[in-house]
Motif scaffolding. Sequence first.
Motif, PDB file in Angstrom:
ATOM      1  N   ILE A   1      29.182  -8.933 -25.932  1.00  0.00           N
ATOM      2  CA  ILE A   1      27.791  -8.948 -25.496  1.00  0.00           C
ATOM      3  C   ILE A   1      27.750  -9.042 -23.979  1.00  0.00           C
ATOM      4  O   ILE A   1      28.686  -9.539 -23.350  1.00  0.00           O
ATOM      5  CB  ILE A   1      27.003 -10.127 -26.109  1.00  0.00           C
ATOM      6  N   ASP A   2      26.671  -8.549 -23.395  1.00  0.00           N
ATOM      7  CA  ASP A   2      26.478  -8.683 -21.954  1.00  0.00           C
ATOM      8  C   ASP A   2      26.245 -10.148 -21.618  1.00  0.00           C
ATOM      9  O   ASP A   2      25.587 -10.879 -22.371  1.00  0.00           O
ATOM     10  CB  ASP A   2      25.275  -7.870 -21.486  1.00  0.00           C
ATOM     11  N   TYR A   3      26.771 -10.557 -20.459  1.00  0.00           N
ATOM     12  CA  TYR A   3      26.628 -11.946 -20.024  1.00  0.00           C
ATOM     13  C   TYR A   3      26.598 -11.978 -18.507  1.00  0.00           C
ATOM     14  O   TYR A   3      27.437 -11.358 -17.850  1.00  0.00           O
ATOM     15  CB  TYR A   3      27.798 -12.784 -20.551  1.00  0.00           C
ATOM     16  N   THR A   4      25.626 -12.688 -17.946  1.00  0.00           N
ATOM     17  CA  THR A   4      25.512 -12.854 -16.499  1.00  0.00           C
ATOM     18  C   THR A   4      25.660 -14.341 -16.176  1.00  0.00           C
ATOM     19  O   THR A   4      24.722 -15.118 -16.378  1.00  0.00           O
ATOM     20  CB  THR A   4      24.154 -12.338 -15.986  1.00  0.00           C
ATOM     21  N   PRO A   5      26.827 -14.752 -15.679  1.00  0.00           N
ATOM     22  CA  PRO A   5      27.042 -16.175 -15.393  1.00  0.00           C
ATOM     23  C   PRO A   5      26.396 -16.589 -14.073  1.00  0.00           C
ATOM     24  O   PRO A   5      26.205 -15.772 -13.183  1.00  0.00           O
ATOM     25  CB  PRO A   5      28.565 -16.276 -15.292  1.00  0.00           C
ATOM     26  N   VAL A   6      26.078 -17.875 -13.953  1.00  0.00           N
ATOM     27  CA  VAL A   6      25.539 -18.403 -12.700  1.00  0.00           C
ATOM     28  C   VAL A   6      26.664 -18.787 -11.740  1.00  0.00           C
ATOM     29  O   VAL A   6      26.431 -18.928 -10.549  1.00  0.00           O
ATOM     30  CB  VAL A   6      24.597 -19.602 -12.932  1.00  0.00           C
ATOM     31  N   SER A   7      27.876 -18.948 -12.263  1.00  0.00           N
ATOM     32  CA  SER A   7      29.046 -19.185 -11.417  1.00  0.00           C
ATOM     33  C   SER A   7      30.185 -18.309 -11.926  1.00  0.00           C
ATOM     34  O   SER A   7      30.140 -17.804 -13.051  1.00  0.00           O
ATOM     35  CB  SER A   7      29.449 -20.663 -11.420  1.00  0.00           C
TER      36      SER A   7
END
Length: 116
Positions: free
Chosen positions: A13-19
Motif C-alpha cells: 500500500i502507499d504510505y507517506t511517513p512523517v519521518s
Amino acid sequence: MPTATFIQDGYAIDYTPVSDVSAGDLVFAGNLVGVAKRAIPANTVGALAVRGVFEFTSEPLVSYGLGAAVYWNASESEASPDSDGGNRPLIGYAATPSPALSSQKVRVLLRATPTE
C-alpha cells in the motif's frame, strides 16, 4: 452499476511517513502492519508490504511452532511469542517452525487483516 472497482492486489500500500523510514523497518499505520521494502524519505510516498513472509530478529531462546502468533516488542526491536498482556501488537504468524536453540530469527507471515 458496479459498487467496487479493482485497484490493486493489496500486497503493498502507499504510505507517506512523517519521518524517514529505513528499508526493513516495521511500520504500524492504524491497524495495519507493514514492512518498508525500500527506504522512504519523510513526506514522500513510498510503499509498505502488508502481505508476505519476512524474517525478524527474535527474543533469544524462544521457539515458535508453525502458525504461532508473533508479537512486536518495540522496546527491544524484536519479535516475541508473548503479547505482554496486550501491550505488544500482533505482527503475524510463524511461517516456519523455529527451535529455541537455532538462530534468533523467526519468519513471519504478516497478518492478513487488521482484526486478526
